[in-house]
Design an enzyme around this catalytic site. Sequence first.
Site, PDB file in Angstrom:
ATOM      1  N   ASP A 103     -13.645  15.081  -3.708  1.00  0.00           N
ATOM      2  CA  ASP A 103     -13.778  16.432  -4.273  1.00  0.00           C
ATOM      3  C   ASP A 103     -15.041  16.431  -5.121  1.00  0.00           C
ATOM      4  OD1 ASP A 103     -13.241  19.054  -5.289  1.00  0.00           O
ATOM      5  OD2 ASP A 103     -11.089  18.693  -5.090  1.00  0.00           O
ATOM      6  N   LYS A 162       0.846  -1.196   0.000  1.00  0.00           N
ATOM      7  CA  LYS A 162       0.000   0.000   0.000  1.00  0.00           C
ATOM      8  C   LYS A 162       0.883   1.248   0.000  1.00  0.00           C
ATOM      9  CE  LYS A 162      -2.318   1.722   3.759  1.00  0.00           C
ATOM     10  NZ  LYS A 162      -2.195   3.185   3.819  1.00  0.00           N
ATOM     11  N   ASP A 195      -3.447   4.344  -1.943  1.00  0.00           N
ATOM     12  CA  ASP A 195      -4.409   4.779  -0.915  1.00  0.00           C
ATOM     13  C   ASP A 195      -4.410   6.305  -0.811  1.00  0.00           C
ATOM     14  OD1 ASP A 195      -5.996   4.919   1.383  1.00  0.00           O
ATOM     15  OD2 ASP A 195      -4.353   4.407   2.727  1.00  0.00           O
ATOM     16  N   ARG A 201       3.001  -1.393  10.669  1.00  0.00           N
ATOM     17  CA  ARG A 201       4.106  -1.465  11.635  1.00  0.00           C
ATOM     18  C   ARG A 201       4.485  -2.853  12.125  1.00  0.00           C
ATOM     19  NH1 ARG A 201       1.413   3.468  14.664  1.00  0.00           N
ATOM     20  NH2 ARG A 201      -0.311   2.451  13.571  1.00  0.00           N
ATOM     21  N   THR A 256     -11.391   4.821  10.731  1.00  0.00           N
ATOM     22  CA  THR A 256     -11.414   4.136  12.028  1.00  0.00           C
ATOM     23  C   THR A 256     -11.031   5.090  13.169  1.00  0.00           C
ATOM     24  OG1 THR A 256      -9.251   3.287  11.425  1.00  0.00           O
ATOM     25  CG2 THR A 256     -11.081   1.755  11.268  1.00  0.00           C
ATOM     26  N   LYS A 306      -7.387   8.212  -1.127  1.00  0.00           N
ATOM     27  CA  LYS A 306      -8.682   8.655  -0.548  1.00  0.00           C
ATOM     28  C   LYS A 306      -9.208   9.936  -1.199  1.00  0.00           C
ATOM     29  CE  LYS A 306      -7.764   6.699   4.064  1.00  0.00           C
ATOM     30  NZ  LYS A 306      -6.323   6.361   4.036  1.00  0.00           N
TER      31      LYS A 306
HETATM   32  O1  C5P Z   1       0.934   0.328  11.072  1.00  0.00           O
HETATM   33  P1  C5P Z   1      -0.503  -0.078  10.897  1.00  0.00           P
HETATM   34  O2  C5P Z   1      -0.688  -1.565  10.692  1.00  0.00           O
HETATM   35  O3  C5P Z   1      -1.393   0.477  11.974  1.00  0.00           O
HETATM   36  O4  C5P Z   1      -0.897   0.615   9.510  1.00  0.00           O
HETATM   37  C1  C5P Z   1      -2.189   0.602   9.009  1.00  0.00           C
HETATM   38  C2  C5P Z   1      -2.233   1.350   7.731  1.00  0.00           C
HETATM   39  O5  C5P Z   1      -3.593   1.474   7.341  1.00  0.00           O
HETATM   40  C3  C5P Z   1      -1.693   2.780   7.806  1.00  0.00           C
HETATM   41  O6  C5P Z   1      -1.143   3.082   6.528  1.00  0.00           O
HETATM   42  C4  C5P Z   1      -2.916   3.602   8.068  1.00  0.00           C
HETATM   43  O7  C5P Z   1      -2.820   4.914   7.571  1.00  0.00           O
HETATM   44  C5  C5P Z   1      -3.964   2.837   7.263  1.00  0.00           C
HETATM   45  N1  C5P Z   1      -5.329   3.050   7.671  1.00  0.00           N
HETATM   46  C6  C5P Z   1      -5.788   2.798   8.955  1.00  0.00           C
HETATM   47  N2  C5P Z   1      -7.094   2.997   9.272  1.00  0.00           N
HETATM   48  C7  C5P Z   1      -7.950   3.423   8.339  1.00  0.00           C
HETATM   49  C8  C5P Z   1      -7.505   3.658   7.027  1.00  0.00           C
HETATM   50  C9  C5P Z   1      -6.173   3.458   6.732  1.00  0.00           C
HETATM   51  O8  C5P Z   1      -5.018   2.387   9.811  1.00  0.00           O
HETATM   52  N3  C5P Z   1      -9.222   3.569   8.643  1.00  0.00           N
END
Ligand code: C5P
Length: 234
Positions: free
Chosen positions: A64, A32, A59, A210, A118, A61
């Site tokens: 507009d 992603k 990603d 992460r 979220t 998003k």
């Molecule tokens: O590090 P982690 O597993 O928390 O990363 C989740 C990824 O998903 C990040 O790139 C974050 O920006 C993205 N994301 C999220 N929640 C959302 C939409 C995207 O955590 N609702």
Amino acid sequence: MQNNLPIIALDFDSIETVEQFLDQFDEPLFVKVGMELFYQTGPSLIASIKERGHRIFLDLKLHDIPNTVSKAMEGLSKLDVDLVNVHAAGGSEMMKRALEGIRKYNQHTKIVAVTQLTSTTEAMLNNEQNIQSTIDEAVLNYANLAKSAGLDGVVCSPLEAELLTRELGDDFLKVTPGIRPENATSDDQHRITTPEKASALGSTHIVVGRPITKSQTPVTSYQNIKESWFKSHD
Ligand code: C5P
């Protein structure tokens, strides 16, 4: 049964770090690329990741007026990625025009809508967005709108995936971040599930950042997550 690879969130800020990370893997991945990386590196990064044989979820998003989103999607259509997204809050006309735009130069890029981030709580939904419903109801409403507009699915919490599978079927994509292996740190994610649980709840794609990118052993961490995710589909 879904057999989509876990999507690794490349939350890095330079091409060099991305390349160092990808150099460790000797298999095709699904990655992603979000705003942080894309705004600093641009389309050339997408081409170089594709040359390595990886699939890409871009990603960005988009949100507009319909015409602007449509034209922006025409531009992204040339990048020929696997998955792109918009905000469902932009409305059904915007989503339809986004779909038209992404189809301009290729027929295979899938397009999903962000329902409620979220990070949005029910209090924010009620008091700031002035939507007087539960998160689940608001997510279902946007998911229905996305489906009617012809989109392939939504980005949502795994905890909402169960409801959406029941209401909209298995084939409607549920791309879900907030994934943590058993016993892993939650970082700043609040509503988290394991890959197994996400699968049981109906996620079609999991997005994991992460737990892989900050791991001392990213390849092993990825393999373990991939194994748990696939095993739960058997
Ligand atoms: O590090 P982690 O597993 O928390 O990363 C989740 C990824 O998903 C990040 O790139 C974050 O920006 C993205 N994301 C999220 N929640 C959302 C939409 C995207 O955590 N609702």
